[in-house]
Design a protein around this motif. Structure first.
Motif, PDB file in Angstrom:
ATOM      1  N   THR A  43       0.821  -1.138   0.028  1.00 25.94           N
ATOM      2  CA  THR A  43      -0.092  -0.121   0.106  1.00 25.94           C
ATOM      3  C   THR A  43       0.873   1.413   0.249  1.00 25.94           C
ATOM      4  N   ARG A  44       2.025   1.221   0.099  1.00 28.03           N
ATOM      5  CA  ARG A  44       2.947   2.201   0.214  1.00 28.03           C
ATOM      6  C   ARG A  44       3.592   2.622  -1.368  1.00 28.03           C
ATOM      7  N   ILE A  45       3.796   3.762  -1.588  1.00 27.48           N
ATOM      8  CA  ILE A  45       4.587   4.273  -2.649  1.00 27.48           C
ATOM      9  C   ILE A  45       5.867   4.894  -1.994  1.00 27.48           C
ATOM     10  N   PRO A  46       6.897   4.181  -2.179  1.00 28.19           N
ATOM     11  CA  PRO A  46       8.398   4.803  -1.682  1.00 28.19           C
ATOM     12  C   PRO A  46       8.707   5.743  -2.607  1.00 28.19           C
ATOM     13  N   ALA A  47       9.875   6.528  -1.957  1.00 31.16           N
ATOM     14  CA  ALA A  47      10.577   7.392  -2.941  1.00 31.16           C
ATOM     15  C   ALA A  47      11.953   6.945  -3.676  1.00 31.16           C
ATOM     16  N   VAL A  48      11.952   7.280  -4.688  1.00 33.24           N
ATOM     17  CA  VAL A  48      13.174   6.886  -5.390  1.00 33.24           C
ATOM     18  C   VAL A  48      14.554   7.676  -4.897  1.00 33.24           C
ATOM     19  N   ARG A  49      15.483   7.085  -4.861  1.00 35.71           N
ATOM     20  CA  ARG A  49      16.955   7.929  -4.653  1.00 35.71           C
ATOM     21  C   ARG A  49      17.952   8.054  -5.463  1.00 35.71           C
ATOM     22  N   GLY A  50      18.564   6.860  -5.398  1.00 35.10           N
ATOM     23  CA  GLY A  50      19.783   6.531  -6.275  1.00 35.10           C
ATOM     24  C   GLY A  50      19.218   5.981  -7.607  1.00 35.10           C
ATOM     25  N   ILE A  51      19.994   6.044  -8.747  1.00 30.55           N
ATOM     26  CA  ILE A  51      19.599   5.910 -10.057  1.00 30.55           C
ATOM     27  C   ILE A  51      20.880   5.753 -10.826  1.00 30.55           C
ATOM     28  N   ALA A  52      20.913   4.725 -11.802  1.00 37.57           N
ATOM     29  CA  ALA A  52      21.958   4.244 -12.431  1.00 37.57           C
ATOM     30  C   ALA A  52      21.504   3.546 -13.877  1.00 37.57           C
TER      31      ALA A  52
ATOM     32  N   GLY B 264      24.853   7.587 -23.225  1.00 40.14           N
ATOM     33  CA  GLY B 264      25.895   8.107 -24.184  1.00 40.14           C
ATOM     34  C   GLY B 264      24.934   8.880 -25.317  1.00 40.14           C
ATOM     35  N   THR B 265      23.856   8.893 -25.127  1.00 41.00           N
ATOM     36  CA  THR B 265      22.936  10.079 -26.239  1.00 41.00           C
ATOM     37  C   THR B 265      22.478  11.182 -25.592  1.00 41.00           C
ATOM     38  N   SER B 266      21.409  11.529 -25.578  1.00 39.53           N
ATOM     39  CA  SER B 266      20.969  13.008 -25.297  1.00 39.53           C
ATOM     40  C   SER B 266      19.869  12.643 -24.073  1.00 39.53           C
ATOM     41  N   ARG B 267      19.941  11.497 -23.383  1.00 39.10           N
ATOM     42  CA  ARG B 267      18.990  11.144 -22.468  1.00 39.10           C
ATOM     43  C   ARG B 267      19.644  11.263 -20.983  1.00 39.10           C
ATOM     44  N   ILE B 268      18.700  12.161 -20.094  1.00 36.50           N
ATOM     45  CA  ILE B 268      19.232  12.062 -18.779  1.00 36.50           C
ATOM     46  C   ILE B 268      17.890  11.524 -17.867  1.00 36.50           C
ATOM     47  N   LEU B 269      18.306  10.774 -16.770  1.00 38.29           N
ATOM     48  CA  LEU B 269      17.478  10.303 -15.755  1.00 38.29           C
ATOM     49  C   LEU B 269      17.278  10.981 -14.513  1.00 38.29           C
ATOM     50  N   VAL B 270      16.418  11.468 -13.837  1.00 36.43           N
ATOM     51  CA  VAL B 270      16.665  12.097 -12.602  1.00 36.43           C
ATOM     52  C   VAL B 270      15.572  11.292 -11.493  1.00 36.43           C
ATOM     53  N   ALA B 271      16.121  11.117 -10.556  1.00 38.16           N
ATOM     54  CA  ALA B 271      15.669  10.393  -9.110  1.00 38.16           C
ATOM     55  C   ALA B 271      14.572  11.666  -8.772  1.00 38.16           C
ATOM     56  N   ASP B 272      13.402  11.944  -8.824  1.00 37.95           N
ATOM     57  CA  ASP B 272      12.612  12.964  -8.559  1.00 37.95           C
ATOM     58  C   ASP B 272      12.070  12.569  -7.203  1.00 37.95           C
ATOM     59  N   THR B 273      12.930  12.460  -6.088  1.00 41.02           N
ATOM     60  CA  THR B 273      12.631  11.980  -4.969  1.00 41.02           C
ATOM     61  C   THR B 273      11.061  12.230  -4.250  1.00 41.02           C
ATOM     62  N   GLY B 274      11.098  13.873  -4.133  1.00 35.65           N
ATOM     63  CA  GLY B 274       9.795  14.219  -3.591  1.00 35.65           C
ATOM     64  C   GLY B 274       8.643  13.909  -4.173  1.00 35.65           C
ATOM     65  N   ASN B 275       8.803  14.058  -5.521  1.00 35.81           N
ATOM     66  CA  ASN B 275       7.329  13.483  -6.288  1.00 35.81           C
ATOM     67  C   ASN B 275       7.215  12.152  -6.519  1.00 35.81           C
ATOM     68  N   ARG B 276       8.315  11.176  -6.167  1.00 40.12           N
ATOM     69  CA  ARG B 276       8.077   9.804  -6.067  1.00 40.12           C
ATOM     70  C   ARG B 276       7.874   9.055  -7.601  1.00 40.12           C
ATOM     71  N   ARG B 277       9.170   9.775  -8.356  1.00 37.85           N
ATOM     72  CA  ARG B 277       8.969   9.398  -9.858  1.00 37.85           C
ATOM     73  C   ARG B 277      10.270   9.422 -10.295  1.00 37.85           C
ATOM     74  N   ILE B 278      10.252   8.707 -11.364  1.00 41.07           N
ATOM     75  CA  ILE B 278      11.554   8.791 -12.134  1.00 41.07           C
ATOM     76  C   ILE B 278      11.520   9.928 -13.598  1.00 41.07           C
ATOM     77  N   VAL B 279      12.147  10.713 -13.776  1.00 41.14           N
ATOM     78  CA  VAL B 279      12.056  11.632 -15.019  1.00 41.14           C
ATOM     79  C   VAL B 279      12.777  11.466 -15.948  1.00 41.14           C
ATOM     80  N   GLU B 280      12.409  11.369 -17.248  1.00 43.52           N
ATOM     81  CA  GLU B 280      13.459  11.088 -18.360  1.00 43.52           C
ATOM     82  C   GLU B 280      13.437  12.449 -18.767  1.00 43.52           C
ATOM     83  N   LEU B 281      14.460  13.213 -19.267  1.00 44.60           N
ATOM     84  CA  LEU B 281      14.527  14.338 -19.904  1.00 44.60           C
ATOM     85  C   LEU B 281      15.516  13.942 -21.264  1.00 44.60           C
ATOM     86  N   ARG B 282      14.819  14.700 -22.393  1.00 42.01           N
ATOM     87  CA  ARG B 282      15.683  14.423 -23.700  1.00 42.01           C
ATOM     88  C   ARG B 282      15.878  15.739 -24.047  1.00 42.01           C
ATOM     89  N   LEU B 283      17.420  15.678 -24.408  1.00 38.29           N
ATOM     90  CA  LEU B 283      17.801  16.988 -24.821  1.00 38.29           C
ATOM     91  C   LEU B 283      17.684  17.235 -26.349  1.00 38.29           C
TER      92      LEU B 283
END
Length: 752
Positions: free
Chosen positions: A490-499, A733-752
């Motif tokens: 029943t819990r939605i944890p928060a993501v911290r580390g990402i690789a 190695g491309t134009s993709r950045i992944l962010v551990a958006d901890t407070g929003n409990r989500r993973i965000v993908e940015l494409r440059l």
């Protein structure tokens, strides 16, 4: 029960709230006490974390008293604000160690040296000793009281108007006198940190200001910090630098008081610090009309008029000196859209139009200075743009003819509540303003003017978001995507580390449920496993090694754990301690091209240790402090081309070393520092530039290897182009950045 109060505070409740906090390292004292402490200055001064609460929950009889509280409490003056029963006392009880969390961790870091205590507690019931007189209360806690403390004791008692009660026991004192004695005793203790539960709440309000001046003076002269709870917004505005807003056991806001007052992210939070006029763009057009912006209008096509108004007498003109541009053009200077043409929502814009190069910072004005007139705080929710105007930014003037008619007016001294009716539409609403006197009456025609040097409204424009200055370079994000963290029951944890895996096809994360999750490129869960232990706390980072294994700095178990890509435990190393090869709180690691590991740790033994692939210790460098080459919570690390780059979080900087440990320098261009706010993670992209996740600023920054700021993206918030306390990031190695958006409990993908 997974209860942890790390470095717990041993509280002696029966002795009036005295407490002792263990000192993690002698060097830690230089940043909290003594001659090295400078007077309070605006936000560029590195701040030290006193407490860190991570996923803290405190159960209650019928409902939780605290729920999933994650926050760092910094040195200085912090207020815990909320109504009765909101959880303020429960939070302070955790800080002082009187209670322990049922889940999560509370890490304490206050330190003191010599005779001074690390922390001193003033509970709601004052914790006074009935067998001692007022004078004896102070003598019992004051360092050096037996030799030369008599004069100071009398001075402190007199400052709180209880000098005549010096020989009286608490049973002979009124409730208000006992409240003042409890505060006086805390100041006399010379503790490094004072924790006060609603201090002076039972004291005559007309006299409270004088006593708060005494507290303020003592804090300034000793360099001590204060954490206090209150339900009074005026006390928070007058006395605190930072504020935690608590309601129903939940932390709604943590940040600078000035930011919450002038740039609140929502109407609910705006009202935490008093009256606010919260208007949508349509309401601005209806109620303020042409008078909202002298010489301009709010137009749906985004064009703003060009006349520059004169500032009201005695006020500072914050209007920029640049030529006026179409509102649409100016809007695009303040940030980036989530995706070109995509609508925005729930964004705090905080548009500070100013010639001051420091405009837009989150620091309060220096003590004793007068804050200038602020620009309005804008928030966009869906297609609705809103503006927050404080009472001092509104002037309601009587005129002969107007569409606005007074229905009632309640004069309350500093603020008046005026109920207005709009004749043509019949709409009614209340405005709060600062009147010169009780001059308005029912039936008066009025007009509303804003006492802002410039009120900038963008109606119908596809706005973007940022609190940076308009000349800050932008990270060229063309689109972004987000994936929620998979639930854990029943819990939605928060993501911290990402690789990322070496080929970029698998995403590895670690969350506050101590789970390692492996996702595909589209965010679909492939497999998962848990850390061997997690009752003491959960890790914050992970790294995919060259051989495909996953290394995790197991922070609260003082070791590094290595799994294969499917979760099979391969090896672990490290024990608790400050010696070679030992760890206090290992928090992040990096690998070089030879397979050597660099592990950074905090907890008073802040340093980097280098290990060979076989686990042999090769080098150690750094140490606790603020000088070049020293750290305060090194939170992220990356190796590149023979150098190690470290995110020195609490010192708000990036430091570079050779991979043998020699200090290279702090990354900054002379005269133009990057202005980082709690950098928590760092990586390097395919362009040989550094990417930094700023926990305190809710953004991602790109820096050159020389420290030059190349671009930024994001601001604090919940929208797709915003982050709440981003903890980690990764890139391929491309134009993709992944962010551990901890407070929003989500993973965000940015494409440059």
């Amino acid at each position: 029960m997974s209860t942890q109060v790390t470095e717990s505070i041993e509280t002696q409740v029966a002795q009036g709230g005295k407490s002792a906090v263990p000192n993690p390292a002698p060097s830690a004292r230089t940043s909290s006490r003594g001659d090295d402490v400078a007077p309070p200055v605006p936000a560029t001064r590195p701040r030290r974390a006193l407490w860190r609460l991570d996923g803290v929950c405190l159960d209650g009889a019928g409902a939780p008293r605290l729920t999933d509280v994650c926050v760092e409490i910094l040195d200085g003056v912090t207020a815990v604000l909320g109504p009765s029963g909101s959880g303020k006392t429960s939070l302070l009880n955790l800080l002082i160690g009187f209670e322990a969390p049922d889940r999560g961790t509370c890490t304490a870091s206050p330190t003191a040296g010599g005779q001074a205590l690390a922390a001193y507690w003033v509970p709601q019931n004052f914790g006074l000793w009935p067998h001692l007189t007022a004078r004896e209360h102070l003598r019992a806690v004051m360092p050096g009281a037996e030799t030369d403390g008599a004069a100071r004791i009398e001075h402190v008692l007199a400052a709180f108007d209880i000098g005549e009660k010096a020989a009286s026991h608490t049973g002979e004192m009124s409730h208000g006198e006992r409240a003042r004695l409890a505060v006086a005793r805390a100041l006399a203790s010379s503790a490094a940190v004072l924790i006060m539960d609603e201090p002076l709440a039972s004291v005559d309000p007309a006299r409270c200001g004088a006593y708060w001046r005494v507290i303020r003076s003592e804090l300034r002269s000793t360099g001590a910090s204060l954490v206090f709870s209150t339900h009074a917004p005026d006390v928070v505005l007058a006395e605190a630098e930072h504020v935690l807003c608590v309601t129903d056991g939940k932390l709604l806001y943590a940040g600078a008081v000035q930011d919450l007052y002038w740039r609140p992210p929502s109407e609910v939070l705006a009202r935490c610090l008093g009256e606010a006029n919260w208007l949508t763009c349509d309401e601005v057009a209806l109620w303020l009309g042409m008078n909202a912006i002298p010489g301009s209008s709010c137009l749906g096509n985004g064009e703003a008029a060009a006349r520059r108004p004169e500032p009201p007498e005695g006020r500072v003109d914050l209007t920029d000196a640049a030529p006026r541009q179409p509102a649409r053009t100016r809007a695009l200077q303040f940030g980036l859209s989530t995706k070109l043409g995509a609508p925005a929502s729930s964004r705090a814009l905080g548009l500070n139009i100013s010639t001051d190069p420091e405009a837009g910072t989150t620091s309060p004005p220096p003590p004793g200075s007068v804050a200038p007139v602020r620009s309005a705080a804008f928030t966009r929710s869906g297609e609705t743009l809103s503006v927050c105007l404080r009472p001092e930014q509104v002037e309601i003037c009587r005129v002969e003819h107007s569409s606005l008619v007074v229905r009632s007016s309640q004069f309350r001294g500093a603020v008046a509540d005026v109920e207005l009716e709009h004749r043509e539409t019949g709409q009614v609403r209340v405005f709060h303003h600062r009147p010169a006197g009780p001059g308005l009456a029912p039936g008066h025609c009025v007009t509303i003017r804003t006492l802002l040097s410039f009120l900038l409204l963008f109606c119908g424009a596809g706005l973007s978001t940022s609190c940076d200055r308009s000349d800050t370079p932008r990270l060229g994000v063309r689109e972004s995507h987000a994936w929620p963290v998979p639930s854990d029951g029943t819990r939605i944890p928060a993501v911290r580390g990402i690789a990322l895996s070496a080929d970029g096809t698998e995403i590895f994360t670690i969350d506050t449920a101590a789970r390692l999750l492996v996702l595909d490129r589209n965010g679909t869960l492939l497999r998962q496993w848990r850390m061997p232990e997690s009752k003491a706390g959960t890790p914050e980072d992970l790294t995919v090694l060259r051989d495909g294994c996953v290394a995790v700095p197991d922070t609260h178990y003082h070791r590094v754990v290595v799994f294969d890509r499917n979760g099979v435990l391969r090896r672990q190393f490290g024990t608790y301690g400050t010696g070679p090869g030992q760890f206090v709180y290992p928090v992040s690691l990096a690998e070089d091209d030879k397979g050597n590991l660099y592990v950074c740790e905090y907890g008073g033994n802040d340093r980097i240790q280098k290990f060979a692939p076989d686990g042999k210790l090769l080098a150690a460098f750094g140490g606790f402090g603020t000088k070049p080459g020293e750290f305060q919570r090194p939170a992220g690390i990356v190796w590149h081309a023979g150098k190690v780059y470290v995110a020195d979080s609490t010192n708000h900087r990036i430091q570079a070393f050779t991979d043998s440990g020699a200090f290279v320098g702090v990354l900054e261009v002379p005269g133009a520092p990057a202005g980082l706010q709690f950098p928590y993670d760092i990586t390097i992209d395919a362009h040989q530039t550094l990417l930094v996740a700023e926990w305190g600023a809710g953004r991602v920054s790109r820096l050159g290897l020389d420290g030059r700021l190349l671009g930024r993206f994001g601001s604090p918030g919940t929208d797709m182009d915003q982050f709440l306390t981003p903890w980690g990031l990764a890139c391929d190695g491309t134009s993709r950045i992944l962010v551990a958006d901890t407070g929003n409990r989500r993973i965000v993908e940015l494409r440059l």
